[in-house]
Structures are given as C-alpha cells and as structure tokens.
Design an enzyme around this catalytic site. Structure first.
Site, mmCIF file in Angstrom:
data_model
loop_
_atom_site.group_PDB
_atom_site.id
_atom_site.type_symbol
_atom_site.label_atom_id
_atom_site.label_comp_id
_atom_site.label_asym_id
_atom_site.label_seq_id
_atom_site.Cartn_x
_atom_site.Cartn_y
_atom_site.Cartn_z
ATOM 1 N N CYS A 2 0.836 -1.200 0.000
ATOM 2 C CA CYS A 2 0.000 0.000 0.000
ATOM 3 C C CYS A 2 0.874 1.255 0.000
ATOM 4 C CB CYS A 2 -0.875 0.011 1.239
ATOM 5 S SG CYS A 2 -1.794 -1.512 1.445
ATOM 6 N N ARG A 27 2.439 1.258 -5.905
ATOM 7 C CA ARG A 27 2.565 0.353 -4.756
ATOM 8 C C ARG A 27 1.308 -0.469 -4.501
ATOM 9 N NH1 ARG A 27 6.863 1.864 -1.373
ATOM 10 N NH2 ARG A 27 5.957 0.664 0.302
ATOM 11 N N TRP A 73 -3.319 -2.172 -1.658
ATOM 12 C CA TRP A 73 -3.131 -3.481 -2.289
ATOM 13 C C TRP A 73 -3.660 -4.467 -1.263
ATOM 14 C CZ3 TRP A 73 -0.359 -8.027 -1.347
ATOM 15 C CH2 TRP A 73 -0.145 -8.863 -2.457
ATOM 16 N N ASN A 99 -0.327 0.275 6.321
ATOM 17 C CA ASN A 99 0.293 -0.645 5.368
ATOM 18 C C ASN A 99 0.912 -1.759 6.211
ATOM 19 O OD1 ASN A 99 1.716 -1.919 3.359
ATOM 20 N ND2 ASN A 99 3.263 -0.304 3.152
ATOM 21 N N GLY A 100 0.657 -3.002 5.831
ATOM 22 C CA GLY A 100 1.213 -4.122 6.601
ATOM 23 C C GLY A 100 0.113 -5.084 6.997
ATOM 24 N N GLU A 485 13.767 -14.705 -16.405
ATOM 25 C CA GLU A 485 13.374 -13.305 -16.257
ATOM 26 C C GLU A 485 12.491 -12.869 -17.435
ATOM 27 O OE1 GLU A 485 13.169 -11.260 -14.020
ATOM 28 O OE2 GLU A 485 13.101 -9.304 -14.959
ATOM 29 N N LYS A 489 8.671 -11.511 -16.970
ATOM 30 C CA LYS A 489 8.232 -10.191 -17.472
ATOM 31 C C LYS A 489 6.945 -10.348 -18.282
ATOM 32 C CE LYS A 489 9.837 -8.132 -15.576
ATOM 33 N NZ LYS A 489 10.741 -8.166 -14.506
ATOM 34 N N GLU A 492 3.969 -11.192 -16.006
ATOM 35 C CA GLU A 492 3.579 -10.084 -15.137
ATOM 36 C C GLU A 492 2.727 -9.048 -15.856
ATOM 37 O OE1 GLU A 492 6.991 -9.249 -11.806
ATOM 38 O OE2 GLU A 492 7.559 -8.882 -13.869
ATOM 39 N N HIS A 508 12.633 -32.934 -20.913
ATOM 40 C CA HIS A 508 12.105 -33.677 -19.757
ATOM 41 C C HIS A 508 10.715 -33.183 -19.371
ATOM 42 C CE1 HIS A 508 15.918 -35.665 -19.355
ATOM 43 N NE2 HIS A 508 16.530 -34.492 -19.358
ATOM 44 N N LYS A 607 4.531 -3.398 -6.339
ATOM 45 C CA LYS A 607 5.954 -3.126 -6.575
ATOM 46 C C LYS A 607 6.814 -3.597 -5.408
ATOM 47 C CE LYS A 607 9.385 -1.298 -8.735
ATOM 48 N NZ LYS A 607 9.839 -2.148 -9.844
HETATM 49 C C1 G6P Z 1 7.553 -7.807 -6.280
HETATM 50 C C2 G6P Z 1 7.813 -6.976 -7.526
HETATM 51 C C3 G6P Z 1 8.929 -7.617 -8.342
HETATM 52 C C4 G6P Z 1 10.179 -7.783 -7.505
HETATM 53 C C5 G6P Z 1 9.876 -8.562 -6.213
HETATM 54 C C6 G6P Z 1 11.047 -8.506 -5.246
HETATM 55 O O1 G6P Z 1 7.005 -9.033 -6.629
HETATM 56 O O2 G6P Z 1 6.637 -6.876 -8.308
HETATM 57 O O3 G6P Z 1 9.232 -6.797 -9.462
HETATM 58 O O4 G6P Z 1 11.151 -8.450 -8.236
HETATM 59 O O5 G6P Z 1 8.753 -8.004 -5.538
HETATM 60 O O6 G6P Z 1 11.198 -7.176 -4.833
HETATM 61 P P1 G6P Z 1 12.521 -6.512 -4.341
HETATM 62 O O7 G6P Z 1 12.147 -5.074 -4.097
HETATM 63 O O8 G6P Z 1 12.927 -7.220 -3.097
HETATM 64 O O9 G6P Z 1 13.535 -6.641 -5.419
#
Ligand code: G6P
Length: 612
Positions: A2, A27, A73, A99-100, A485, A489, A492, A508, A607
C-alpha cells in the site's frame, strides 16, 4: 504494497495528498481514500484507482490543511469501498491509514466485539484504530500513549498514520516492518511510504525505524519516541532523487522509460567503481568485508522475484570468477526451513525496494546464526541496507513500473563488479582475463544503447504473437536466468502464461507442449554451449514450434533455422545477460501494450511486497 501519504502545514492538504497518491499508485491500486481534518474528519474512499477517488471527491468538501491518504493493495478483505483506507474509529474521532498486516487481528477483534465495537470493514486495520480508541478512553491517556500501548499489543507489520478530531494539529506516524519516510519542509511536514510524494517539496527526510512513533505537531519540531517510550533523535538525510526521475519524461509508460534508461542506469551503477585504466574494481560499501567474502566457505544469495533471477546470474559469476560455492534461495523458502548457516557463510541479499518482507526476515535469520550479510539494494535508506553489515547500492534511480527492468540489470552489474573484485583479491582470476572482462564491462552501457535499436523489430514480432496463450523461454548457462526473467516479465504484464527453462531440460517435460502454436524464445548467443543450444532449437523445430532467437550480431547458424532472429552486440560470455535481457523486456512490453494491458500497474501485483 500500500501507499501512504500524509500532510500537515499551511497549504491545502488535498492537492498534495492526491498528487502523492498518484506518485505512490505503483505500490497498490485496488482502492484509494483520503481523510482531511477541518473541524470534523471528512473521509472519502472508493474501490478502484486514484483517478476514481479524484472523480468521487470532485464536488465534495476537501478544505483543510492536515490529512492522510492511502492507495491499497488488498491483504485482509477484498478490494471494495468499505475495506479501502482510511478507517474511522467507532466515535469517528480518529482516522487511520495502514500498510502491513496485523497478525493477531482476529483475537483483538473478538475482544473489541465483546466491548461493543462495531466493524464496518473486514480489515485488520480497523481493529487497530478501535484498539487505540479503546485504550485512549479506558486508560484515560493521550493519543500518543494510546498508540504506544496499542502497538505493544500488536503482532505483525505496520506503517500507520493517524489523525484525531480532538487534536487537530497532530499527525502520528509509526512503523514496524513497513517503510515510512518523513519529509521536513518549511513549517510543513509530509509522511509517505517512500520519498516519491515528498521530493518536489523538500529534500530533507527522516527515515523512521522499526517500533518508532513520529509525533508531528503543526509548528513544532518533529519528535520521535519508541513504542516503549524512549526518546530518539531524528536524523535528517538529504534526498538525492530529482523530480524528473519519478516522472515519465515523454514515454508512454514508466516501464518503457526505465527500459530506455538502462544505458544510463548501468553506467551510474559502475560510476566511481570501475576504473579500467588502473584496472581497479572497487565497491566502497564492502571494502571492509572483502576478506570475509574472499574467505567465505559459501555464499548464499537470498532474494525474491526478479531479484532472485539476478541472484542466479550472480551464482554463475561468483563460481566462475571467485571460485566460491554459491546457493541461491527464495527468501520465503529459506526463512522457514531451518537452513544450515555457518559463521563463515556470507549471505548476499538482493532487493530493489529494500523492503521485501521475506527477504528482510531471511536476513534476520541468517544474522542470528552469525553469517555476514551483504546487501544489494536500489532504494537508498530502505530497511535492508540498514539491517545488513555492508553492501552496495545499485544507483539505478527510482523504479516506478511494477515490472522490474533497470533494477535487474543494475543488480547484475553490481554482482559482476563484486565477483570481479573478490576474484582479483583472491587471485582466482588471471590478470589478462580480469582486464578482458572489465574492458568489456565498460562498454556495456553503449552496447545496451545499441541493443535498444531492436525495438522496431520487436514490435513486428510482438504483433505476430500477441494472441499466443503460452510462451516458452529457453537458455543455458548464464542465459538460463535470463530466460526465467524473460518469462516472468511476459507473465507479469501481459498475463500470457510463460515458462523459463534450461534449454536442455526442455526434453524432460515442456517439449510435450510444443506444437505450431507455441512460440519459443531462445537465447542463443555464440558462446559456450552454442552448439548444444542449436540442437535444442532443432528439437523445437522438429515439433513445429516457432523460434524467436536472440543471437549475437552476425550469427549465421541460428538464423538458418530460427523463424525470427533478434541480434544483440557481441560481448564477453559473462556479460551477455546485461544485453540479452533488453529485447525480452521490450517483447513483453509491446505484447502487453498490444493486448491493452495496464503496463505500469499490472493486475494483482505490487511493486514492493512488505507482507509475507
Ligand atoms: C515484487 C515486484 C517484483 C520484484 C519482487 C522482489 O514481486 O513486483 O518486481 O522483483 O517483488 O522485490 P525486491 O524489491 O525485493 O527486489
């Protein structure tokens, strides 16, 4: 997670709060709300994005110079109007944003129910505001004391800000496990989850520590106490972020801006740390720990999400260059499985935000067992760099797009520098090889610039595959994490199912999925296991899969068999991830744009994940 923003000062609070919410929307964005204190507390909240909140309050009274705002969130309770923050206490004299997660909310709620409290939402946050009110009334204490007492009863994580009708010049903020930054302006104070809503008003900030409460009274100096009532001195830090760094600067989306920033961000990451003329790699933040790292029996890399993928690249780099065994762990798994950690283990924690709850908890665990903890983080002053023994900032600048791009390449850059520095000190690399790599590394920013020229070609490919339901990404060696990665991407931001696999492992399992509908992205650059990967491509072709290959400039062999070919500049084998990642970022970006997805705020994601 949040986003929190609050203001007290001479100006109207609403414009500052709503702008702050827009800046923090990355966020969390399932609902938003605002409370302004002007005699009464005027509280408006709604499901949906900040724009919906702004439309909702258009004809409402938002007069007032003190207020709190939140973009959510969801964790407890579905995203709807009632669960949106702020939350009122029963008497409506207090309003809170949070937040939390309050882990013992169920017990507290039951107790409050028996005392006649009425709950208007399903959130854990509402429990907290009722608890504070209950303590204030029954214990006959002031609000600061009531907040202290309440927070002593709470198990879990919180960043909160509270306003009170009975004390109209007071903002109370507190944190444990979730970040809060306080901006100190001229007769005005700001509170926010990160510096982005603050930076245009002041560069002077105070980072609140765990279990600290900020008492922010109009016209008075900031006071900080702990929840155990110990006074603390607020230390003012200078923000180095500029406004332009958190705006889109002409790009359609933050993600695209951040992809295009990579020549600069990788350059910034190496600035002052790489000196090819003198042949020096020096990360100032870990200088005192070089001996420890050099003599480590083992390196354990812990991270989540994209940062975990950077960690996998780090594994190859450290093992190859420094000859130290490396394990890469998901922080969330590591923390709950009684891992074997020894005193001469070095733990490297990687995190863009520096706030990821699982990574923080994993660090605490490793620390308690005596390991040395090195951080690699992007957000200056965030929790992880403050809890690690030493570390290096990635200096990629604020990353706003939820899907991480420039932070990843900066993390890989730091890992490369770190592995080289340790290898050199350890003598595990020959001088000529060392110089070869650092000379190549220096050229990476310009090679990334060149790689970005594949954009038009990528748009053409994206148009052909935008309706695919599945994607497979294959790579070997250092390009295996790149494949992971790339797949992440795409998942996501376009919501297409995608999997990354080591190319040889395909037979496999995933090979069963391949037919003429299946696009397979293969990172097939001309080093190491090149011949082997060509065989893997043949295996896909034999089953009519469509090959999109990332190849080294001038490649002929793969071009003959792949359906589509994207060229990247030639570089050292160990540095290929820094280039090969770029076209994959662009591919997922353009596919998501063509599918009409929300690029910077993909559904259900956040994020910075400050809850476990
Ligand atoms: C969330 C974000 C990702 C990020 C991950 C770890 O899932 O959406 O983009 O890689 O957290 O976050 P950090 O800030 O620890 O790299």
């Amino acid at each position: 997670m949040c986003g929190i923003v609050a203001y007290v000062g001479p100006k109207q609070a609403y414009p500052i709060l709503i702008k702050g919410l827009y800046r923090l929307e990355y966020r969390g964005y399932d609902s938003a709300g605002i409370a302004i204190l002007n005699g009464d507390i005027k509280l408006y909240k709604t499901k949906g994005k900040v724009l919906e909140l702004e439309n909702f309050v258009k004809d409402k009274d938002v007069e007032g110079t003190i207020g709190i705002a939140h973009t959510r969130w969801a964790t407890h309770g579905e995203p709807n109007d009632a669960n949106a923050h702020p939350h009122f206490s029963n008497s409506k004299k207090l309003a809170i944003i949070h937040n939390g997660i309050i882990e013992n909310y169920a017990t507290l709620r039951e107790e409050l129910l028996t005392r006649g409290y009425v709950f208007r939402s399903n959130t854990d946050t509402e429990v907290l505001v009722h608890l504070i009110e209950d303590i204030r009334i029954n214990e006959k204490v002031d609000l600061v004391k009531a907040v202290q007492l309440a927070l002593n009863q709470v198990i879990g994580a919180y960043a909160i800000v509270i306003i009170s009708k009975e004390d109209p010049d007071l903002l109370i903020a507190a944190r444990k496990g979730s970040p809060l930054v306080i901006g100190i302006g001229e007769n005005e104070t700001f509170v926010a989850s990160d510096a982005t809503p603050i930076v245009e008003y002041t560069k002077n900030v105070v980072y609140l520590n765990d279990e600290e409460i900020a008492i922010i009274r109009r016209g008075e100096k900031l006071k900080i106490k702990t929840i155990k009532d110990i006074n603390k001195t607020p230390y003012i830090h200078k923000l180095e972020v500029n406004l332009s760094a958190i705006e889109k600067g002409g790009f359609d989306h933050f993600m695209l801006k951040e992809i295009y920033e990579q020549p600069r961000s990788i350059g910034d990451c190496m600035r002052g740390r790489l000196n090819t003329e003198q042949g020096i790699v020096s990360l100032g933040g870990i200088l005192d720990y070089v001996e420890r790292i050099k003599n480590a029996e083992r390196i354990i890399i812990i991270a989540c999400g994209t940062s975990w993928h950077a960690g996998l690249v780090g594994e190859y780099l450290f093992e190859e260059l420094a000859r130290i065994p490396v394990e890469v762990e998901y922080a969330s798994e590591f923390r709950y499985r009684n891992p074997v950690i020894r005193e001469n283990d070095v733990v490297i924690a990687i995190s863009q935000s520096g706030e990821t709850a699982d990574t923080l908890a994993a660090i605490e665990l490793a620390k308690s067992k005596g390991a040395t903890i090195i951080g690699i983080c992007n957000v200056v002053g965030s929790s992880i760099p403050r809890t690690t023994h030493a570390g290096s900032y990635t200096h990629a600048g604020p990353e706003i797009g939820v899907a991480s791009t420039k932070a990843f390449t900066a993390q890989v850059t730091i890992l490369t520098l770190m592995a080289l520095m340790i290898a050199d000190k350890k003598g595990s690399i020959s001088k000529s090889r060392y110089h070869q790599i650092i000379n190549e590394l220096e050229m990476i920013p310009s090679k990334v610039e060149k790689t970005l020229k594949v954009n038009d070609e990528i748009i053409r490919i994206a148009k052909l595959f935008k309706d695919s339901r599945n994607f497979l990404y294959l790579g070997r060696g250092l390009n295996f994490p790149v494949a992971l990665e790339g797949a992440l991407k795409l998942k996501e931001i376009s919501y297409i199912h995608a999997e990354g696999y080591p190319a040889a492992e395909m037979k496999h399992g995933p090979i069963a999925l391949i037919d003429e509908e299946m696009p397979v992205v293969v990172i097939a650059t001309n080093q190491g296991v090149y011949e082997k990967i060509i065989s893997n491509i043949e295996e896909v072709k034999a089953r009519k899969g469509k090959i999109i290959a990332i190849v080294t400039e001038g490649d002929k062999s793969v071009r003959n068999i792949a359906d589509y070919v994207i060229e990247i500049p030639d570089t050292d084998e160990l540095l290929v991830p820094l280039l090969a990642t770029i076209p994959l970022q662009l591919l997922s970006y353009h596919i998501a744009v063509l599918r009409g997805c929300n690029i910077d705020q993909p559904r259900n994601l956040a994020k910075s994940v400050t809850v476990e």
